[in-house]
Design a protein around this motif. Structure first.
Motif, PDB file in Angstrom:
ATOM      1  N   MET A 122       6.328  28.050   0.659  1.00 46.50           N
ATOM      2  CA  MET A 122       5.469  28.627  -0.481  1.00 46.50           C
ATOM      3  C   MET A 122       5.729  27.350  -1.452  1.00 46.50           C
ATOM      4  SD  MET A 122       7.159  31.269  -3.388  1.00 46.50           S
ATOM      5  CE  MET A 122       8.250  30.267  -4.019  1.00 46.50           C
ATOM      6  N   LEU A 123       6.531  26.658  -1.562  1.00 42.94           N
ATOM      7  CA  LEU A 123       6.611  25.608  -2.604  1.00 42.94           C
ATOM      8  C   LEU A 123       5.767  24.210  -2.105  1.00 42.94           C
ATOM      9  CD1 LEU A 123      10.327  25.600  -3.482  1.00 42.94           C
ATOM     10  CD2 LEU A 123       8.323  26.057  -5.115  1.00 42.94           C
ATOM     11  N   TYR A 124       5.715  23.978  -0.683  1.00 49.49           N
ATOM     12  CA  TYR A 124       4.677  23.115  -0.231  1.00 49.49           C
ATOM     13  C   TYR A 124       3.308  23.505  -0.292  1.00 49.49           C
ATOM     14  CZ  TYR A 124       3.057  19.738   3.358  1.00 49.49           C
ATOM     15  OH  TYR A 124       2.501  18.676   4.026  1.00 49.49           O
TER      16      TYR A 124
ATOM     17  N   THR B 260      10.545  17.726  -7.995  1.00 55.95           N
ATOM     18  CA  THR B 260       9.829  18.850  -8.787  1.00 55.95           C
ATOM     19  C   THR B 260      10.054  20.059  -8.345  1.00 55.95           C
ATOM     20  OG1 THR B 260       8.174  18.708  -7.109  1.00 55.95           O
ATOM     21  CG2 THR B 260       8.018  16.759  -8.841  1.00 55.95           C
ATOM     22  N   ALA B 261      10.705  20.395  -7.268  1.00 59.57           N
ATOM     23  CA  ALA B 261      11.081  21.613  -6.530  1.00 59.57           C
ATOM     24  C   ALA B 261      12.364  21.781  -6.397  1.00 59.57           C
ATOM     25  CB  ALA B 261      10.241  22.507  -5.722  1.00 59.57           C
ATOM     26  N   VAL B 262      13.368  22.658  -6.694  1.00 59.83           N
ATOM     27  CA  VAL B 262      14.866  22.852  -6.400  1.00 59.83           C
ATOM     28  C   VAL B 262      14.926  24.009  -5.912  1.00 59.83           C
ATOM     29  CG1 VAL B 262      17.123  22.677  -7.139  1.00 59.83           C
ATOM     30  CG2 VAL B 262      15.617  21.098  -7.926  1.00 59.83           C
TER      31      VAL B 262
ATOM     32  N   SER C 275      10.062  23.592 -10.449  1.00 58.27           N
ATOM     33  CA  SER C 275      10.206  24.829  -9.943  1.00 58.27           C
ATOM     34  C   SER C 275      11.528  24.999  -9.541  1.00 58.27           C
ATOM     35  CB  SER C 275       9.103  24.954  -8.698  1.00 58.27           C
ATOM     36  OG  SER C 275       7.904  25.267  -9.316  1.00 58.27           O
ATOM     37  N   VAL C 276      12.108  26.211  -9.711  1.00 61.20           N
ATOM     38  CA  VAL C 276      13.444  26.779  -9.182  1.00 61.20           C
ATOM     39  C   VAL C 276      13.430  27.935  -8.455  1.00 61.20           C
ATOM     40  CG1 VAL C 276      15.983  27.142 -10.017  1.00 61.20           C
ATOM     41  CG2 VAL C 276      14.319  25.298 -11.152  1.00 61.20           C
TER      42      VAL C 276
ATOM     43  N   HIS D 284       8.997  29.420 -10.690  1.00 58.10           N
ATOM     44  CA  HIS D 284       8.144  28.376  -9.696  1.00 58.10           C
ATOM     45  C   HIS D 284       6.574  28.433  -9.992  1.00 58.10           C
ATOM     46  CE1 HIS D 284       6.665  32.203  -7.906  1.00 58.10           C
ATOM     47  NE2 HIS D 284       6.056  31.562  -7.150  1.00 58.10           N
ATOM     48  N   GLY D 285       6.096  27.284  -9.940  1.00 54.77           N
ATOM     49  CA  GLY D 285       4.591  27.336 -10.165  1.00 54.77           C
ATOM     50  C   GLY D 285       4.260  25.905  -9.366  1.00 54.77           C
ATOM     51  N   PRO D 286       2.730  25.714  -9.430  1.00 54.99           N
ATOM     52  CA  PRO D 286       2.110  24.683  -8.787  1.00 54.99           C
ATOM     53  C   PRO D 286       2.630  23.268  -9.273  1.00 54.99           C
ATOM     54  CG  PRO D 286       0.850  25.739 -10.257  1.00 54.99           C
ATOM     55  CD  PRO D 286       1.798  26.635 -10.120  1.00 54.99           C
ATOM     56  N   MET D 287       2.412  22.208  -8.261  1.00 49.74           N
ATOM     57  CA  MET D 287       2.979  20.893  -8.804  1.00 49.74           C
ATOM     58  C   MET D 287       2.002  20.265  -9.650  1.00 49.74           C
ATOM     59  SD  MET D 287       4.671  17.960  -8.445  1.00 49.74           S
ATOM     60  CE  MET D 287       4.332  16.241  -8.546  1.00 49.74           C
TER      61      MET D 287
END
Length: 351
Positions: free
Chosen positions: A180-182, A250-252, A279-280, A342-345
């Motif tokens: 999802m984060l990718y 940028t995402a954890v 994003s977490v 969470h959200g877009p980079m």
């Protein structure tokens, strides 16, 4: 619902007593007065309830009528608010069969295995539920060797199970979170984890690493922050260091919600905006995750379902009176709960 099969709960509701009392009365338990037994039997006839004979024989005096839940760790239940939900689910599941649940709280100065040995040796319980399962767990080894009925909430790292367990599929969950984060553009990832060799740590980490490898993207990086599970000061220090570097994630992904909430806290302290800068994603969907600002994106581990399934497995072992030919296992797929963390980079600022 008309035509639905009647249960002990229907009889208990009619009389205003507990399901455990109804079960014991129908089993002829000597702790229930003759007057109460007569009332229960009449109410059962009135609602059309047919007793489960296997469950009756289990409670009819050929055991203690108790099962135990082993509570360990100095912080067990202090951070993990799902513990109350798990206990409630177990209690309900056992009460339907007239079995009482007791909690064995083990202090830091006690040996957990010695307490379990004592419970088994003195027959204080007919079976046990154990949690906080580690990759190589001496409690599991002892109980399997002793032939004592038990179910673990969580697995060991053995490829072929030697006992009955219920667990959540943390590997699939962390792979789903990464994908999802990718897809949202993130390439610099962080994992916040613990030092203790818990099996859930192993599986969730393996799921994340497998998902990264499957992408085959050399632009993906992973930084890992590790601290003892119940050392709050070292946890904050490890997370602060993770978020302060020049190439910070940028995402954890956090191993569980307590860690994720600390990430939110440290991010705010460092002036990072969630989800714009970071994003977490957590795991467990504890009540605090809903109240966080922003609300924490996490996975619901279906605690009540796990507890009820654990109770059902143990009751089946006790009713059978013999060790099952093959252990019963259940791997539950957690459900992703999308909130606001969470959200877009965010694209880099223009120079």
């Amino acid at each position: 619902m008309p035509g639905a099969r009647k249960t002990i709960k229907d009889v208990a509701r009619l009389l205003g007593v507990s399901a455990a009392t109804v079960s014991r009365a129908l089993a002829g338990n000597s702790r229930i007065s003759p007057e109460t037994r007569a009332r229960v039997e009449q109410a059962a006839r009135d609602v059309g309830y047919t007793p489960n004979r296997a469950a009756q024989s289990l409670v009819a005096g050929r055991g203690s009528g108790f099962v135990g839940l082993i509570l360990t760790d100095p912080g067990y239940g202090r951070e993990d608010s799902y513990l109350g939900e798990f206990i409630a689910g177990l209690g309900t599941g056992f009460a339907e069969h007239g079995i009482d649940l007791f909690l064995a709280a083990i202090s830091e100065t006690q040996s957990e295995l010695s307490v379990i040995r004592n419970i088994v040796g003195t027959h204080r319980a007919d079976g046990l539920i154990i949690g906080r399962t580690s990759e190589a767990d001496p409690r599991v080894e002892y109980l399997v060797t002793a032939g004592f009925p038990f179910v673990s909430h969580g697995r060991t790292s053995l490829e072929h199970p030697t006992h009955s367990w219920v667990d959540t599929d943390g590997a699939a969950a962390f792979a789903e979170a990464f994908d999802m984060l990718y897809a949202l553009g993130h390439r610099r990832f962080g994992l916040v984890t613990i030092k203790e060799p818990m099996t859930f740590r192993l599986h969730r980490t393996e799921g994340l690493l497998a998902a990264i490898a499957q992408r085959g993207d050399p632009g993906v990086s992973l930084q890992i922050a590790t601290s003892p599970r119940y050392d709050g000061a070292r946890r904050h220090d490890a997370i602060a260091a993770l978020l302060s570097g020049p190439d910070r994630p940028t995402a954890v992904l956090a191993l569980f919600d307590g860690l994720a909430l600390t990430v939110l806290e440290e991010a705010a302290h460092l002036g990072l905006s969630v989800p714009e800068d970071l994003s977490v994603v957590g795991f467990d969907n504890i009540s605090s995750s809903r109240l966080a600002r922003p609300g924490l994106t996490t996975f619901d581990s279906e605690t009540t379902r796990s507890a009820r399934a654990s109770a059902r497995m143990l009751v089946a072992q006790l009713a059978a009176k013999t060790r099952p030919a093959a252990p019963e296992t259940l791997l539950i797929r957690p459900k992703l709960v999308l909130r606001a963390s969470h959200g877009p980079m965010r694209p880099p600022p223009r120079g």
